[in-house]
Design a protein around this motif. Structure first.
Motif, PDB file in Angstrom:
ATOM      1  N   LYS A  36      18.459 -27.423  -5.229  1.00 29.94           N
ATOM      2  CA  LYS A  36      17.185 -26.743  -5.501  1.00 29.94           C
ATOM      3  C   LYS A  36      17.112 -26.307  -6.970  1.00 29.94           C
ATOM      4  CE  LYS A  36      14.734 -22.452  -4.901  1.00 29.94           C
ATOM      5  NZ  LYS A  36      14.746 -21.074  -4.479  1.00 29.94           N
ATOM      6  N   ASP A  37      18.192 -25.670  -7.462  1.00 25.70           N
ATOM      7  CA  ASP A  37      18.182 -25.153  -8.836  1.00 25.70           C
ATOM      8  C   ASP A  37      18.121 -26.290  -9.855  1.00 25.70           C
ATOM      9  OD1 ASP A  37      18.318 -22.752  -7.610  1.00 25.70           O
ATOM     10  OD2 ASP A  37      20.313 -22.195  -8.308  1.00 25.70           O
ATOM     11  N   LEU A  38      18.791 -27.405  -9.569  1.00 21.95           N
ATOM     12  CA  LEU A  38      18.727 -28.551 -10.491  1.00 21.95           C
ATOM     13  C   LEU A  38      17.332 -29.179 -10.476  1.00 21.95           C
ATOM     14  CD1 LEU A  38      22.255 -30.051  -9.893  1.00 21.95           C
ATOM     15  CD2 LEU A  38      21.346 -29.269 -12.074  1.00 21.95           C
ATOM     16  N   GLY A  39      16.671 -29.136  -9.323  1.00 26.42           N
ATOM     17  CA  GLY A  39      15.286 -29.606  -9.252  1.00 26.42           C
ATOM     18  C   GLY A  39      14.381 -28.754 -10.133  1.00 26.42           C
ATOM     19  N   LEU A  40      14.596 -27.423 -10.096  1.00 27.56           N
ATOM     20  CA  LEU A  40      13.802 -26.531 -10.951  1.00 27.56           C
ATOM     21  C   LEU A  40      14.069 -26.816 -12.423  1.00 27.56           C
ATOM     22  CD1 LEU A  40      14.303 -23.164  -9.007  1.00 27.56           C
ATOM     23  CD2 LEU A  40      12.184 -24.490  -9.172  1.00 27.56           C
ATOM     24  N   ALA A  41      15.359 -27.058 -12.745  1.00 26.02           N
ATOM     25  CA  ALA A  41      15.720 -27.309 -14.147  1.00 26.02           C
ATOM     26  C   ALA A  41      15.101 -28.616 -14.648  1.00 26.02           C
ATOM     27  CB  ALA A  41      17.241 -27.346 -14.295  1.00 26.02           C
ATOM     28  N   ALA A  78      20.012 -34.373 -14.850  1.00 28.20           N
ATOM     29  CA  ALA A  78      19.350 -35.296 -13.918  1.00 28.20           C
ATOM     30  C   ALA A  78      20.378 -36.091 -13.114  1.00 28.20           C
ATOM     31  CB  ALA A  78      18.432 -36.237 -14.699  1.00 28.20           C
ATOM     32  N   VAL A  79      21.467 -36.490 -13.763  1.00 29.08           N
ATOM     33  CA  VAL A  79      22.527 -37.216 -13.044  1.00 29.08           C
ATOM     34  C   VAL A  79      23.166 -36.281 -12.009  1.00 29.08           C
ATOM     35  CG1 VAL A  79      24.785 -38.316 -13.279  1.00 29.08           C
ATOM     36  CG2 VAL A  79      22.989 -38.805 -14.944  1.00 29.08           C
ATOM     37  N   ALA A  80      23.410 -35.034 -12.434  1.00 30.91           N
ATOM     38  CA  ALA A  80      24.002 -34.051 -11.504  1.00 30.91           C
ATOM     39  C   ALA A  80      23.096 -33.860 -10.296  1.00 30.91           C
ATOM     40  CB  ALA A  80      24.228 -32.725 -12.235  1.00 30.91           C
ATOM     41  N   GLN A  81      21.803 -33.771 -10.557  1.00 33.79           N
ATOM     42  CA  GLN A  81      20.843 -33.596  -9.450  1.00 33.79           C
ATOM     43  C   GLN A  81      20.999 -34.728  -8.436  1.00 33.79           C
ATOM     44  OE1 GLN A  81      16.783 -34.251 -10.521  1.00 33.79           O
ATOM     45  NE2 GLN A  81      15.983 -33.123  -8.767  1.00 33.79           N
ATOM     46  N   GLN A  82      21.139 -35.950  -8.930  1.00 31.64           N
ATOM     47  CA  GLN A  82      21.256 -37.097  -8.029  1.00 31.64           C
ATOM     48  C   GLN A  82      22.560 -37.071  -7.226  1.00 31.64           C
ATOM     49  OE1 GLN A  82      18.781 -39.256  -7.281  1.00 31.64           O
ATOM     50  NE2 GLN A  82      17.667 -37.763  -8.493  1.00 31.64           N
ATOM     51  N   LEU A  83      23.635 -36.589  -7.857  1.00 31.64           N
ATOM     52  CA  LEU A  83      24.909 -36.516  -7.119  1.00 31.64           C
ATOM     53  C   LEU A  83      24.829 -35.493  -5.979  1.00 31.64           C
ATOM     54  CD1 LEU A  83      27.426 -36.942 -10.044  1.00 31.64           C
ATOM     55  CD2 LEU A  83      27.289 -38.361  -7.997  1.00 31.64           C
ATOM     56  N   TYR A  84      24.191 -34.334  -6.254  1.00 28.82           N
ATOM     57  CA  TYR A  84      24.056 -33.342  -5.170  1.00 28.82           C
ATOM     58  C   TYR A  84      23.039 -33.834  -4.129  1.00 28.82           C
ATOM     59  CZ  TYR A  84      26.892 -30.410  -8.149  1.00 28.82           C
ATOM     60  OH  TYR A  84      27.923 -29.932  -8.912  1.00 28.82           O
ATOM     61  N   GLN A  85      22.068 -34.615  -4.583  1.00 26.91           N
ATOM     62  CA  GLN A  85      21.108 -35.195  -3.634  1.00 26.91           C
ATOM     63  C   GLN A  85      21.819 -36.181  -2.706  1.00 26.91           C
ATOM     64  OE1 GLN A  85      17.127 -35.180  -4.747  1.00 26.91           O
ATOM     65  NE2 GLN A  85      16.893 -37.349  -4.437  1.00 26.91           N
ATOM     66  N   GLN A 144       0.839  -1.203   0.000  1.00 28.76           N
ATOM     67  CA  GLN A 144       0.000   0.000   0.000  1.00 28.76           C
ATOM     68  C   GLN A 144       0.875   1.254   0.000  1.00 28.76           C
ATOM     69  OE1 GLN A 144      -2.364  -0.995   3.433  1.00 28.76           O
ATOM     70  NE2 GLN A 144      -4.086  -1.724   2.180  1.00 28.76           N
ATOM     71  N   GLY A 145       0.670   2.100  -0.966  1.00 29.82           N
ATOM     72  CA  GLY A 145       1.426   3.362  -1.046  1.00 29.82           C
ATOM     73  C   GLY A 145       2.807   3.204  -1.643  1.00 29.82           C
ATOM     74  N   ALA A 146       3.221   1.968  -1.949  1.00 26.51           N
ATOM     75  CA  ALA A 146       4.557   1.771  -2.531  1.00 26.51           C
ATOM     76  C   ALA A 146       4.539   2.119  -4.022  1.00 26.51           C
ATOM     77  CB  ALA A 146       4.997   0.326  -2.335  1.00 26.51           C
ATOM     78  N   GLU A 147       5.714   2.576  -4.489  1.00 28.42           N
ATOM     79  CA  GLU A 147       5.834   2.904  -5.932  1.00 28.42           C
ATOM     80  C   GLU A 147       6.517   1.771  -6.697  1.00 28.42           C
ATOM     81  OE1 GLU A 147       6.964   7.472  -5.915  1.00 28.42           O
ATOM     82  OE2 GLU A 147       7.570   6.445  -4.074  1.00 28.42           O
ATOM     83  N   LEU A 148       7.017   0.783  -5.938  1.00 26.55           N
ATOM     84  CA  LEU A 148       7.636  -0.400  -6.532  1.00 26.55           C
ATOM     85  C   LEU A 148       7.586  -1.508  -5.474  1.00 26.55           C
ATOM     86  CD1 LEU A 148       9.529  -1.862  -8.643  1.00 26.55           C
ATOM     87  CD2 LEU A 148      11.444  -0.859  -7.415  1.00 26.55           C
ATOM     88  N   VAL A 149       7.369  -2.742  -5.907  1.00 29.08           N
ATOM     89  CA  VAL A 149       7.364  -3.882  -4.971  1.00 29.08           C
ATOM     90  C   VAL A 149       8.449  -4.869  -5.406  1.00 29.08           C
ATOM     91  CG1 VAL A 149       6.052  -5.858  -4.091  1.00 29.08           C
ATOM     92  CG2 VAL A 149       4.908  -3.655  -4.445  1.00 29.08           C
ATOM     93  N   ILE A 150       9.305  -5.260  -4.444  1.00 27.06           N
ATOM     94  CA  ILE A 150      10.352  -6.257  -4.707  1.00 27.06           C
ATOM     95  C   ILE A 150      10.151  -7.419  -3.740  1.00 27.06           C
ATOM     96  CG2 ILE A 150      12.847  -6.710  -4.730  1.00 27.06           C
ATOM     97  CD1 ILE A 150      13.296  -3.723  -5.220  1.00 27.06           C
ATOM     98  N   THR A 151      10.217  -8.648  -4.249  1.00 26.37           N
ATOM     99  CA  THR A 151      10.119  -9.820  -3.371  1.00 26.37           C
ATOM    100  C   THR A 151      11.358 -10.697  -3.543  1.00 26.37           C
ATOM    101  OG1 THR A 151       8.770 -10.859  -5.105  1.00 26.37           O
ATOM    102  CG2 THR A 151       7.602  -9.906  -3.251  1.00 26.37           C
ATOM    103  N   MET A 152      11.799 -11.320  -2.436  1.00 25.88           N
ATOM    104  CA  MET A 152      13.001 -12.172  -2.451  1.00 25.88           C
ATOM    105  C   MET A 152      12.757 -13.318  -1.483  1.00 25.88           C
ATOM    106  SD  MET A 152      15.707 -12.655  -3.919  1.00 25.88           S
ATOM    107  CE  MET A 152      17.429 -12.999  -4.019  1.00 25.88           C
ATOM    108  N   LEU A 153      12.109 -14.385  -1.987  1.00 25.64           N
ATOM    109  CA  LEU A 153      11.555 -15.433  -1.123  1.00 25.64           C
ATOM    110  C   LEU A 153      12.167 -16.786  -1.425  1.00 25.64           C
ATOM    111  CD1 LEU A 153       8.026 -13.961  -1.623  1.00 25.64           C
ATOM    112  CD2 LEU A 153       9.167 -14.124   0.608  1.00 25.64           C
ATOM    113  N   PRO A 154      11.991 -17.763  -0.514  1.00 25.78           N
ATOM    114  CA  PRO A 154      12.681 -19.051  -0.692  1.00 25.78           C
ATOM    115  C   PRO A 154      12.246 -19.831  -1.942  1.00 25.78           C
ATOM    116  CG  PRO A 154      11.935 -18.797   1.581  1.00 25.78           C
ATOM    117  CD  PRO A 154      11.338 -17.671   0.801  1.00 25.78           C
ATOM    118  N   ALA A 155      10.948 -19.971  -2.186  1.00 24.88           N
ATOM    119  CA  ALA A 155      10.505 -20.887  -3.249  1.00 24.88           C
ATOM    120  C   ALA A 155       9.133 -20.471  -3.788  1.00 24.88           C
ATOM    121  CB  ALA A 155      10.453 -22.314  -2.694  1.00 24.88           C
ATOM    122  N   ALA A 156       8.668 -21.213  -4.792  1.00 19.23           N
ATOM    123  CA  ALA A 156       7.448 -20.836  -5.520  1.00 19.23           C
ATOM    124  C   ALA A 156       6.226 -20.692  -4.604  1.00 19.23           C
ATOM    125  CB  ALA A 156       7.168 -21.865  -6.607  1.00 19.23           C
TER     126      ALA A 156
END
Ligand code: NAD
Length: 297
Positions: free
Chosen positions: A245-250, A265-272, A55-67
């Motif tokens: 997290k980023d490999l999960g999104l990819a 997908a293989v990389a994701q499993q190695l970091y997992q 309310q009353g803001a001229e710009l809104v910025i969000t920086m949150l953990p996940a979707a």
């Protein structure tokens, strides 16, 4: 300018500090009261909800953990869209999937509000120093409105295309980074096992065709690059959990596009696997510990 800033964690808090230093009046909201109290001392307004912040803001910025957090912060009854005025730009800097931000933007558009995405690279160090790279998904007009403010928190402000394309750029780059680190780890560990000095091997790679950022700037073998996390016990870098997290999104984005990402997908499993053995807090280059005979698990 009056700026609503929502999500003041490891990244958001230093970004907000840079905006306060640049002379903006911030409307802050986070679920964490402690971080709000710290930033309030710098003269910002504390808000009771995302709606109140907008309310009353001229710009809104969000920086949150996940979707899920982004959906809630924009779309809930006490969310940003309940408080923002038509015509006020908004930008989400979280790393999430492209589809979610496109859906949020579509809902916002129905009330004349333009929402874009601007995920970042550069980590907490870049957030503190104001040297982040912003990958911006927005119309040209929206980008022009955002750029001067993003430039007070970052050094490279790149227009990627329409809303969602910032996230696409971010997840494609980070998938490649995750894969390239594993490639370098394999090569360095193999060289060591076969008996070459790892410093000599790194020099050869870095002047030959195997060279990449992971080998040259961030080599996973301890002592090869003095400034790399590998040379300080894999601390203080980009955590394996965030890479996971980023490999999960990819891989999820690839699934929806029916696009194969075999190495991703293989990389994701190695970091997992790293995460499963309790090493998710280590820098992602510690993936090499699964290859080294002296550190293998
Ligand atoms: P973080 O967990 O430190 O901070 C997130 C903040 O959001 C917390 O303060 C939390 O209380 C707040 N929050 C959660 N739900 C909320 C809600 N409903 N309303 C208001 N506030 C809420 O995370 P971070 O490290 O700051 O990362 C933020 C985003 O940036 C993530 O998407 C991450 O993937 C991305 N990112 C992080 C890094 C990094 O190095 N940390 C680098 C690049 C991108």
């Amino acid at each position: 300018m009056k700026i609503a800033f929502i999500g003041l964690g490891n990244m958001g808090a230093p970004m907000a500090r840079n905006l306060i230093r640049a002379g903006h009046q911030l409307h802050l909201f986070d679920l964490n009261q402690q971080v709000l109290a710290e930033l309030a001392e710098l003269g910002s307004r504390i808000s009771e909800s995302p709606k109140h912040a907008a309310q009353g803001a001229e710009l809104v910025i969000t920086m949150l953990p996940a979707a899920a957090h982004v959906r809630a912060v924009y779309l809930n009854d006490d969310g940003v869209l309940a408080g923002i005025c038509a015509g006020v730009p908004a930008v989400d800097c979280s790393t999430i999937d492209p589809q979610t931000i496109r859906e949020v933007a579509a809902v916002a558009a129905q009330q004349g509000v333009v929402v874009g995405d601007a995920p970042v690279s550069g980590g907490t160090g870049g957030a503190q120093a104001g040297t982040l790279t912003f990958m911006v998904g927005a119309s040209l007009e929206h980008f022009a409105a955002l750029k001067p403010i993003l430039a007070q928190m970052g050094r490279n402000i790149v227009h990627c295309g329409d809303v969602g394309t910032g996230q696409i750029a971010k997840i494609c780059n980070n998938m490649l980074l995750g894969i390239s680190m594993i490639g370098v780890a394999e090569a360095m560990a193999l060289g060591d096992a076969l008996g070459i000095d790892t410093g000599v091997l790194a020099n050869i790679i870095n002047t030959s065709t195997g060279r990449c950022w992971s080998s040259e700037m961030y080599n996973p073998w301890p002592g090869v690059v003095q400034t790399a996390p590998a040379s300080r016990g894999y601390t203080g870098g980009f955590g394996a959990e965030l890479m996971l997290k980023d490999l999960g999104l990819a891989t999820e984005a690839a699934r929806t596009a029916r696009q194969p990402v075999i190495l991703g997908a293989v990389a994701q499993q190695l970091y997992q696997a790293m995460s499963a053995r309790g090493d998710g807090g280590k820098d992602f280059s510690a993936v090499i510990e699964g290859y080294r005979k002296d550190t293998q698990v």
